[in-house]
Design a protein around this motif. Sequence first.
Motif, PDB file in Angstrom:
ATOM      1  N   ALA A 462      80.191  75.527  23.510  1.00  0.00           N
ATOM      2  CA  ALA A 462      79.171  75.158  22.536  1.00  0.00           C
ATOM      3  C   ALA A 462      78.259  76.341  22.221  1.00  0.00           C
ATOM      4  CB  ALA A 462      78.355  73.973  23.072  1.00  0.00           C
ATOM      5  N   LEU A 463      77.880  77.102  23.235  1.00  0.00           N
ATOM      6  CA  LEU A 463      77.019  78.259  23.007  1.00  0.00           C
ATOM      7  C   LEU A 463      77.751  79.390  22.305  1.00  0.00           C
ATOM      8  CD1 LEU A 463      75.058  78.294  26.372  1.00  0.00           C
ATOM      9  CD2 LEU A 463      74.177  77.656  24.125  1.00  0.00           C
ATOM     10  N   VAL A 464      79.028  79.590  22.623  1.00  0.00           N
ATOM     11  CA  VAL A 464      79.810  80.626  21.942  1.00  0.00           C
ATOM     12  C   VAL A 464      79.959  80.308  20.465  1.00  0.00           C
ATOM     13  CG1 VAL A 464      82.103  81.659  21.765  1.00  0.00           C
ATOM     14  CG2 VAL A 464      81.021  81.422  23.999  1.00  0.00           C
ATOM     15  N   ASN A 465      80.135  79.026  20.122  1.00  0.00           N
ATOM     16  CA  ASN A 465      80.343  78.632  18.727  1.00  0.00           C
ATOM     17  C   ASN A 465      79.053  78.653  17.918  1.00  0.00           C
ATOM     18  OD1 ASN A 465      83.069  78.275  19.145  1.00  0.00           O
ATOM     19  ND2 ASN A 465      82.866  76.103  19.711  1.00  0.00           N
ATOM     20  N   ASP A 466      77.906  78.681  18.576  1.00  0.00           N
ATOM     21  CA  ASP A 466      76.638  78.731  17.848  1.00  0.00           C
ATOM     22  C   ASP A 466      76.415  80.153  17.330  1.00  0.00           C
ATOM     23  OD1 ASP A 466      73.909  78.805  17.067  1.00  0.00           O
ATOM     24  OD2 ASP A 466      73.550  77.039  18.328  1.00  0.00           O
ATOM     25  N   ARG A 467      76.380  80.307  15.977  1.00  0.00           N
ATOM     26  CA  ARG A 467      76.315  81.641  15.375  1.00  0.00           C
ATOM     27  C   ARG A 467      74.954  82.321  15.559  1.00  0.00           C
ATOM     28  NH1 ARG A 467      78.364  80.560   9.400  1.00  0.00           N
ATOM     29  NH2 ARG A 467      77.041  78.731   9.743  1.00  0.00           N
ATOM     30  N   ARG A 468      73.963  81.599  16.027  1.00  0.00           N
ATOM     31  CA  ARG A 468      72.651  82.199  16.248  1.00  0.00           C
ATOM     32  C   ARG A 468      72.610  83.058  17.496  1.00  0.00           C
ATOM     33  NH1 ARG A 468      69.580  76.557  15.763  1.00  0.00           N
ATOM     34  NH2 ARG A 468      71.494  76.008  16.885  1.00  0.00           N
ATOM     35  N   TYR A 469      73.559  82.837  18.439  1.00  0.00           N
ATOM     36  CA  TYR A 469      73.526  83.530  19.711  1.00  0.00           C
ATOM     37  C   TYR A 469      74.868  84.182  19.989  1.00  0.00           C
ATOM     38  CZ  TYR A 469      69.459  80.522  20.345  1.00  0.00           C
ATOM     39  OH  TYR A 469      68.271  79.886  20.187  1.00  0.00           O
ATOM     40  N   ARG A 470      74.773  85.253  20.772  1.00  0.00           N
ATOM     41  CA  ARG A 470      75.982  85.837  21.358  1.00  0.00           C
ATOM     42  C   ARG A 470      75.967  85.479  22.838  1.00  0.00           C
ATOM     43  NH1 ARG A 470      77.510  92.258  22.068  1.00  0.00           N
ATOM     44  NH2 ARG A 470      79.224  91.909  23.556  1.00  0.00           N
ATOM     45  N   ALA A 471      77.031  84.803  23.293  1.00  0.00           N
ATOM     46  CA  ALA A 471      77.094  84.308  24.670  1.00  0.00           C
ATOM     47  C   ALA A 471      78.035  85.172  25.491  1.00  0.00           C
ATOM     48  CB  ALA A 471      77.551  82.841  24.695  1.00  0.00           C
ATOM     49  N   ASP A 472      77.606  85.562  26.714  1.00  0.00           N
ATOM     50  CA  ASP A 472      78.411  86.327  27.658  1.00  0.00           C
ATOM     51  C   ASP A 472      78.271  85.683  29.031  1.00  0.00           C
ATOM     52  OD1 ASP A 472      79.266  88.630  25.964  1.00  0.00           O
ATOM     53  OD2 ASP A 472      77.081  88.921  25.848  1.00  0.00           O
ATOM     54  N   THR A 473      79.372  85.675  29.785  1.00  0.00           N
ATOM     55  CA  THR A 473      79.374  85.090  31.116  1.00  0.00           C
ATOM     56  C   THR A 473      78.680  86.016  32.092  1.00  0.00           C
ATOM     57  OG1 THR A 473      81.440  83.943  30.651  1.00  0.00           O
ATOM     58  CG2 THR A 473      80.829  84.198  32.972  1.00  0.00           C
ATOM     59  N   LEU A 474      77.912  85.446  33.015  1.00  0.00           N
ATOM     60  CA  LEU A 474      77.217  86.220  34.040  1.00  0.00           C
ATOM     61  C   LEU A 474      77.944  86.045  35.368  1.00  0.00           C
ATOM     62  CD1 LEU A 474      73.473  85.414  33.301  1.00  0.00           C
ATOM     63  CD2 LEU A 474      74.667  87.544  32.892  1.00  0.00           C
ATOM     64  N   GLY A 475      78.532  87.064  35.869  1.00  0.00           N
ATOM     65  CA  GLY A 475      79.084  87.091  37.228  1.00  0.00           C
ATOM     66  C   GLY A 475      80.167  86.041  37.452  1.00  0.00           C
ATOM     67  N   ASP A 476      80.320  85.660  38.704  1.00  0.00           N
ATOM     68  CA  ASP A 476      81.333  84.695  39.141  1.00  0.00           C
ATOM     69  C   ASP A 476      80.730  83.295  39.054  1.00  0.00           C
ATOM     70  OD1 ASP A 476      83.396  83.349  40.176  1.00  0.00           O
ATOM     71  OD2 ASP A 476      83.253  84.195  42.220  1.00  0.00           O
ATOM     72  N   ASP A 477      81.128  82.532  38.014  1.00  0.00           N
ATOM     73  CA  ASP A 477      80.566  81.199  37.835  1.00  0.00           C
ATOM     74  C   ASP A 477      81.506  80.096  38.332  1.00  0.00           C
ATOM     75  OD1 ASP A 477      82.514  81.387  35.988  1.00  0.00           O
ATOM     76  OD2 ASP A 477      81.286  80.813  34.257  1.00  0.00           O
ATOM     77  N   THR A 478      82.472  80.440  39.186  1.00  0.00           N
ATOM     78  CA  THR A 478      83.438  79.437  39.682  1.00  0.00           C
ATOM     79  C   THR A 478      83.069  78.915  41.048  1.00  0.00           C
ATOM     80  OG1 THR A 478      84.805  81.163  40.664  1.00  0.00           O
ATOM     81  CG2 THR A 478      85.260  80.581  38.383  1.00  0.00           C
ATOM     82  N   ALA A 479      82.094  79.584  41.697  1.00  0.00           N
ATOM     83  CA  ALA A 479      81.740  79.154  43.064  1.00  0.00           C
ATOM     84  C   ALA A 479      80.533  78.241  43.024  1.00  0.00           C
ATOM     85  CB  ALA A 479      81.448  80.359  43.944  1.00  0.00           C
ATOM     86  N   ALA A 480      80.638  77.092  43.639  1.00  0.00           N
ATOM     87  CA  ALA A 480      79.524  76.148  43.704  1.00  0.00           C
ATOM     88  C   ALA A 480      78.513  76.623  44.720  1.00  0.00           C
ATOM     89  CB  ALA A 480      80.027  74.755  44.083  1.00  0.00           C
ATOM     90  N   ARG A 481      77.234  76.339  44.454  1.00  0.00           N
ATOM     91  CA  ARG A 481      76.198  76.789  45.351  1.00  0.00           C
ATOM     92  C   ARG A 481      76.048  75.859  46.565  1.00  0.00           C
ATOM     93  NH1 ARG A 481      71.397  79.332  41.609  1.00  0.00           N
ATOM     94  NH2 ARG A 481      72.750  80.636  40.320  1.00  0.00           N
ATOM     95  N   ARG A 482      76.392  74.620  46.418  1.00  0.00           N
ATOM     96  CA  ARG A 482      76.323  73.712  47.558  1.00  0.00           C
ATOM     97  C   ARG A 482      77.336  72.576  47.340  1.00  0.00           C
ATOM     98  NH1 ARG A 482      70.285  71.585  46.056  1.00  0.00           N
ATOM     99  NH2 ARG A 482      70.829  70.326  44.214  1.00  0.00           N
ATOM    100  N   SER A 483      77.690  71.937  48.366  1.00  0.00           N
ATOM    101  CA  SER A 483      78.713  70.869  48.276  1.00  0.00           C
ATOM    102  C   SER A 483      78.016  69.544  47.998  1.00  0.00           C
ATOM    103  CB  SER A 483      79.504  70.800  49.590  1.00  0.00           C
ATOM    104  OG  SER A 483      78.632  70.586  50.676  1.00  0.00           O
TER     105      SER A 483
END
Length: 521
Positions: A462-483
């Motif tokens: 949704a953020l990538v498709n919004d033409r007002r913003y340029r979206a980039d991924t920050l770091g490793d977003d696949t690891a959960a912070r807590r179970s």
Amino acid sequence: MSDVLIVSLTDAHASLLLATGTRKGMRVLKARVVDLPESERSAEPEDVGRWLRKVADEAGIKATAVVFGESRQGSVSKVLTFDGVEDLKSDLPGMVRLQMIRQVSFPAEEAVIDYVVHDQEQDRVEVRAAAITQARVDWYRSIARGAGWKLRRISLRTSGIGALVRLENRPGDHASLYLAPGCAECEMLVINSGRTVFSRSVILPRGENGAETSSDDAIRRLTTEARRTWMSYRVAADTTTVESLVVIGDGGDLAASCGQDLALPVRTLDPAQLESVAWDCELDDPAEQLILAGLAAEDLEGAPVIDFAHPRRAPDRRAAMRQRILVGILIFIAIVGTGFTWQAKQLGSHRAERDLLRDRRNELRNEKQEVLRGEVLAEHVRRWTEGETDWLAHMQVITDMMPASDYVVLDGLTGTSDAAVDYRGRSRAEYDAKHWESLLLVRFRIEGRGVDRDITNAIREALVNDRRYRADTLGDDTAARRSDRYGEAFGLSLTTQLASPVTSETSATPVAISDGQGGQP
């Protein structure tokens, strides 16, 4: 009679002698020989002059004018004979110069040439001519200027030795070889019947560090050079036999060595033998100071002398014609002067009016610059305030795009902005507001967790498709912070150049949830 100051300079020494004329001859008032300091050997000539003036003041030598004695090492001297000279003043200077420029090793245009007449029989003339460079003359002038002395004359040291012979008052028609070992070099001359017919100079031998060698080495060297001088004179045309050798100063050992080597009768010439010269000071270098005394005597004699500061020149034959032309020009100026005066007054009036208009133009130009400066400042402030970021609107747009809190939790939402205002017009071009540029860069950092990978991917899409913003991924977003229920972490960086997203035609579209639920976090 006024005093005369004689100065002679070498690479390592300076000699000064102050003399005055008397009824019986000449009186030497002061004499001094000093070593030239290392700092002055490569100094500018005016600095050398100031140093010389200090030395003279310390020695009690007071003078307003100076005579410099030039060494034969830096000059060329010849005896020339001319036949058919009709006018000495008009013809002789040009004839001497023509002959001398063939003898010098430096360019003819740099040569300063002077001469004195030795002998004249009907239309046959014998002269002794000498030449040095113009640069050397300028060097002496700068020294005199630095010392505050008037330059009286620049002569040859050998001329002083010739004057000594006349002071000695030993008449004779034979040739003698004279040696004058000064403080740095030895002048060697052949004088025939009171006239210098041959001369050269020899540098005294020195050690490796500039120190003088032993007297034995100097005597051997000077004896050899005396023999060369004697032989060089003998092989020249129209020469007479050298019948005696004279050593000037306290040079008994040199006189004995040269007399034995050349097989000539020898004698010395010391200050006590000059009856017409009174010495009011002690002499620390008799030979050197006798040479300078001879230059002083030559100056006091009043006879024609070599003078490179005021060399003899042929009279200007076109001077009368130039004077007649100048008189005609003056008459022309007197006739038309009235008209030019009236025109000058008119021109002065117009120039005054022009100056008034020019001043008014400058005043208006300054006022224009002030107005323009205010306009530029106002435009700069306006554009800077336009770049203020609407943080609430941006955060509202971003949060509106997020699903309900049952599906996602935001751990952090931060924002920064960089704003700049610049004018891109050319510096010398006319001011134009269209050359202003406003630059704005707004950055957001979003960190959160979703219930599954589909939710986080949907947020990113949704953020990538919004033409007002340029979206980039920050770091490793696949690891959960807590179970817990929110096991999928995500991080995004949003970049935009919009101060407020409300002005855009694109509206926020909430993230679609596959089970039909949605809402705000």
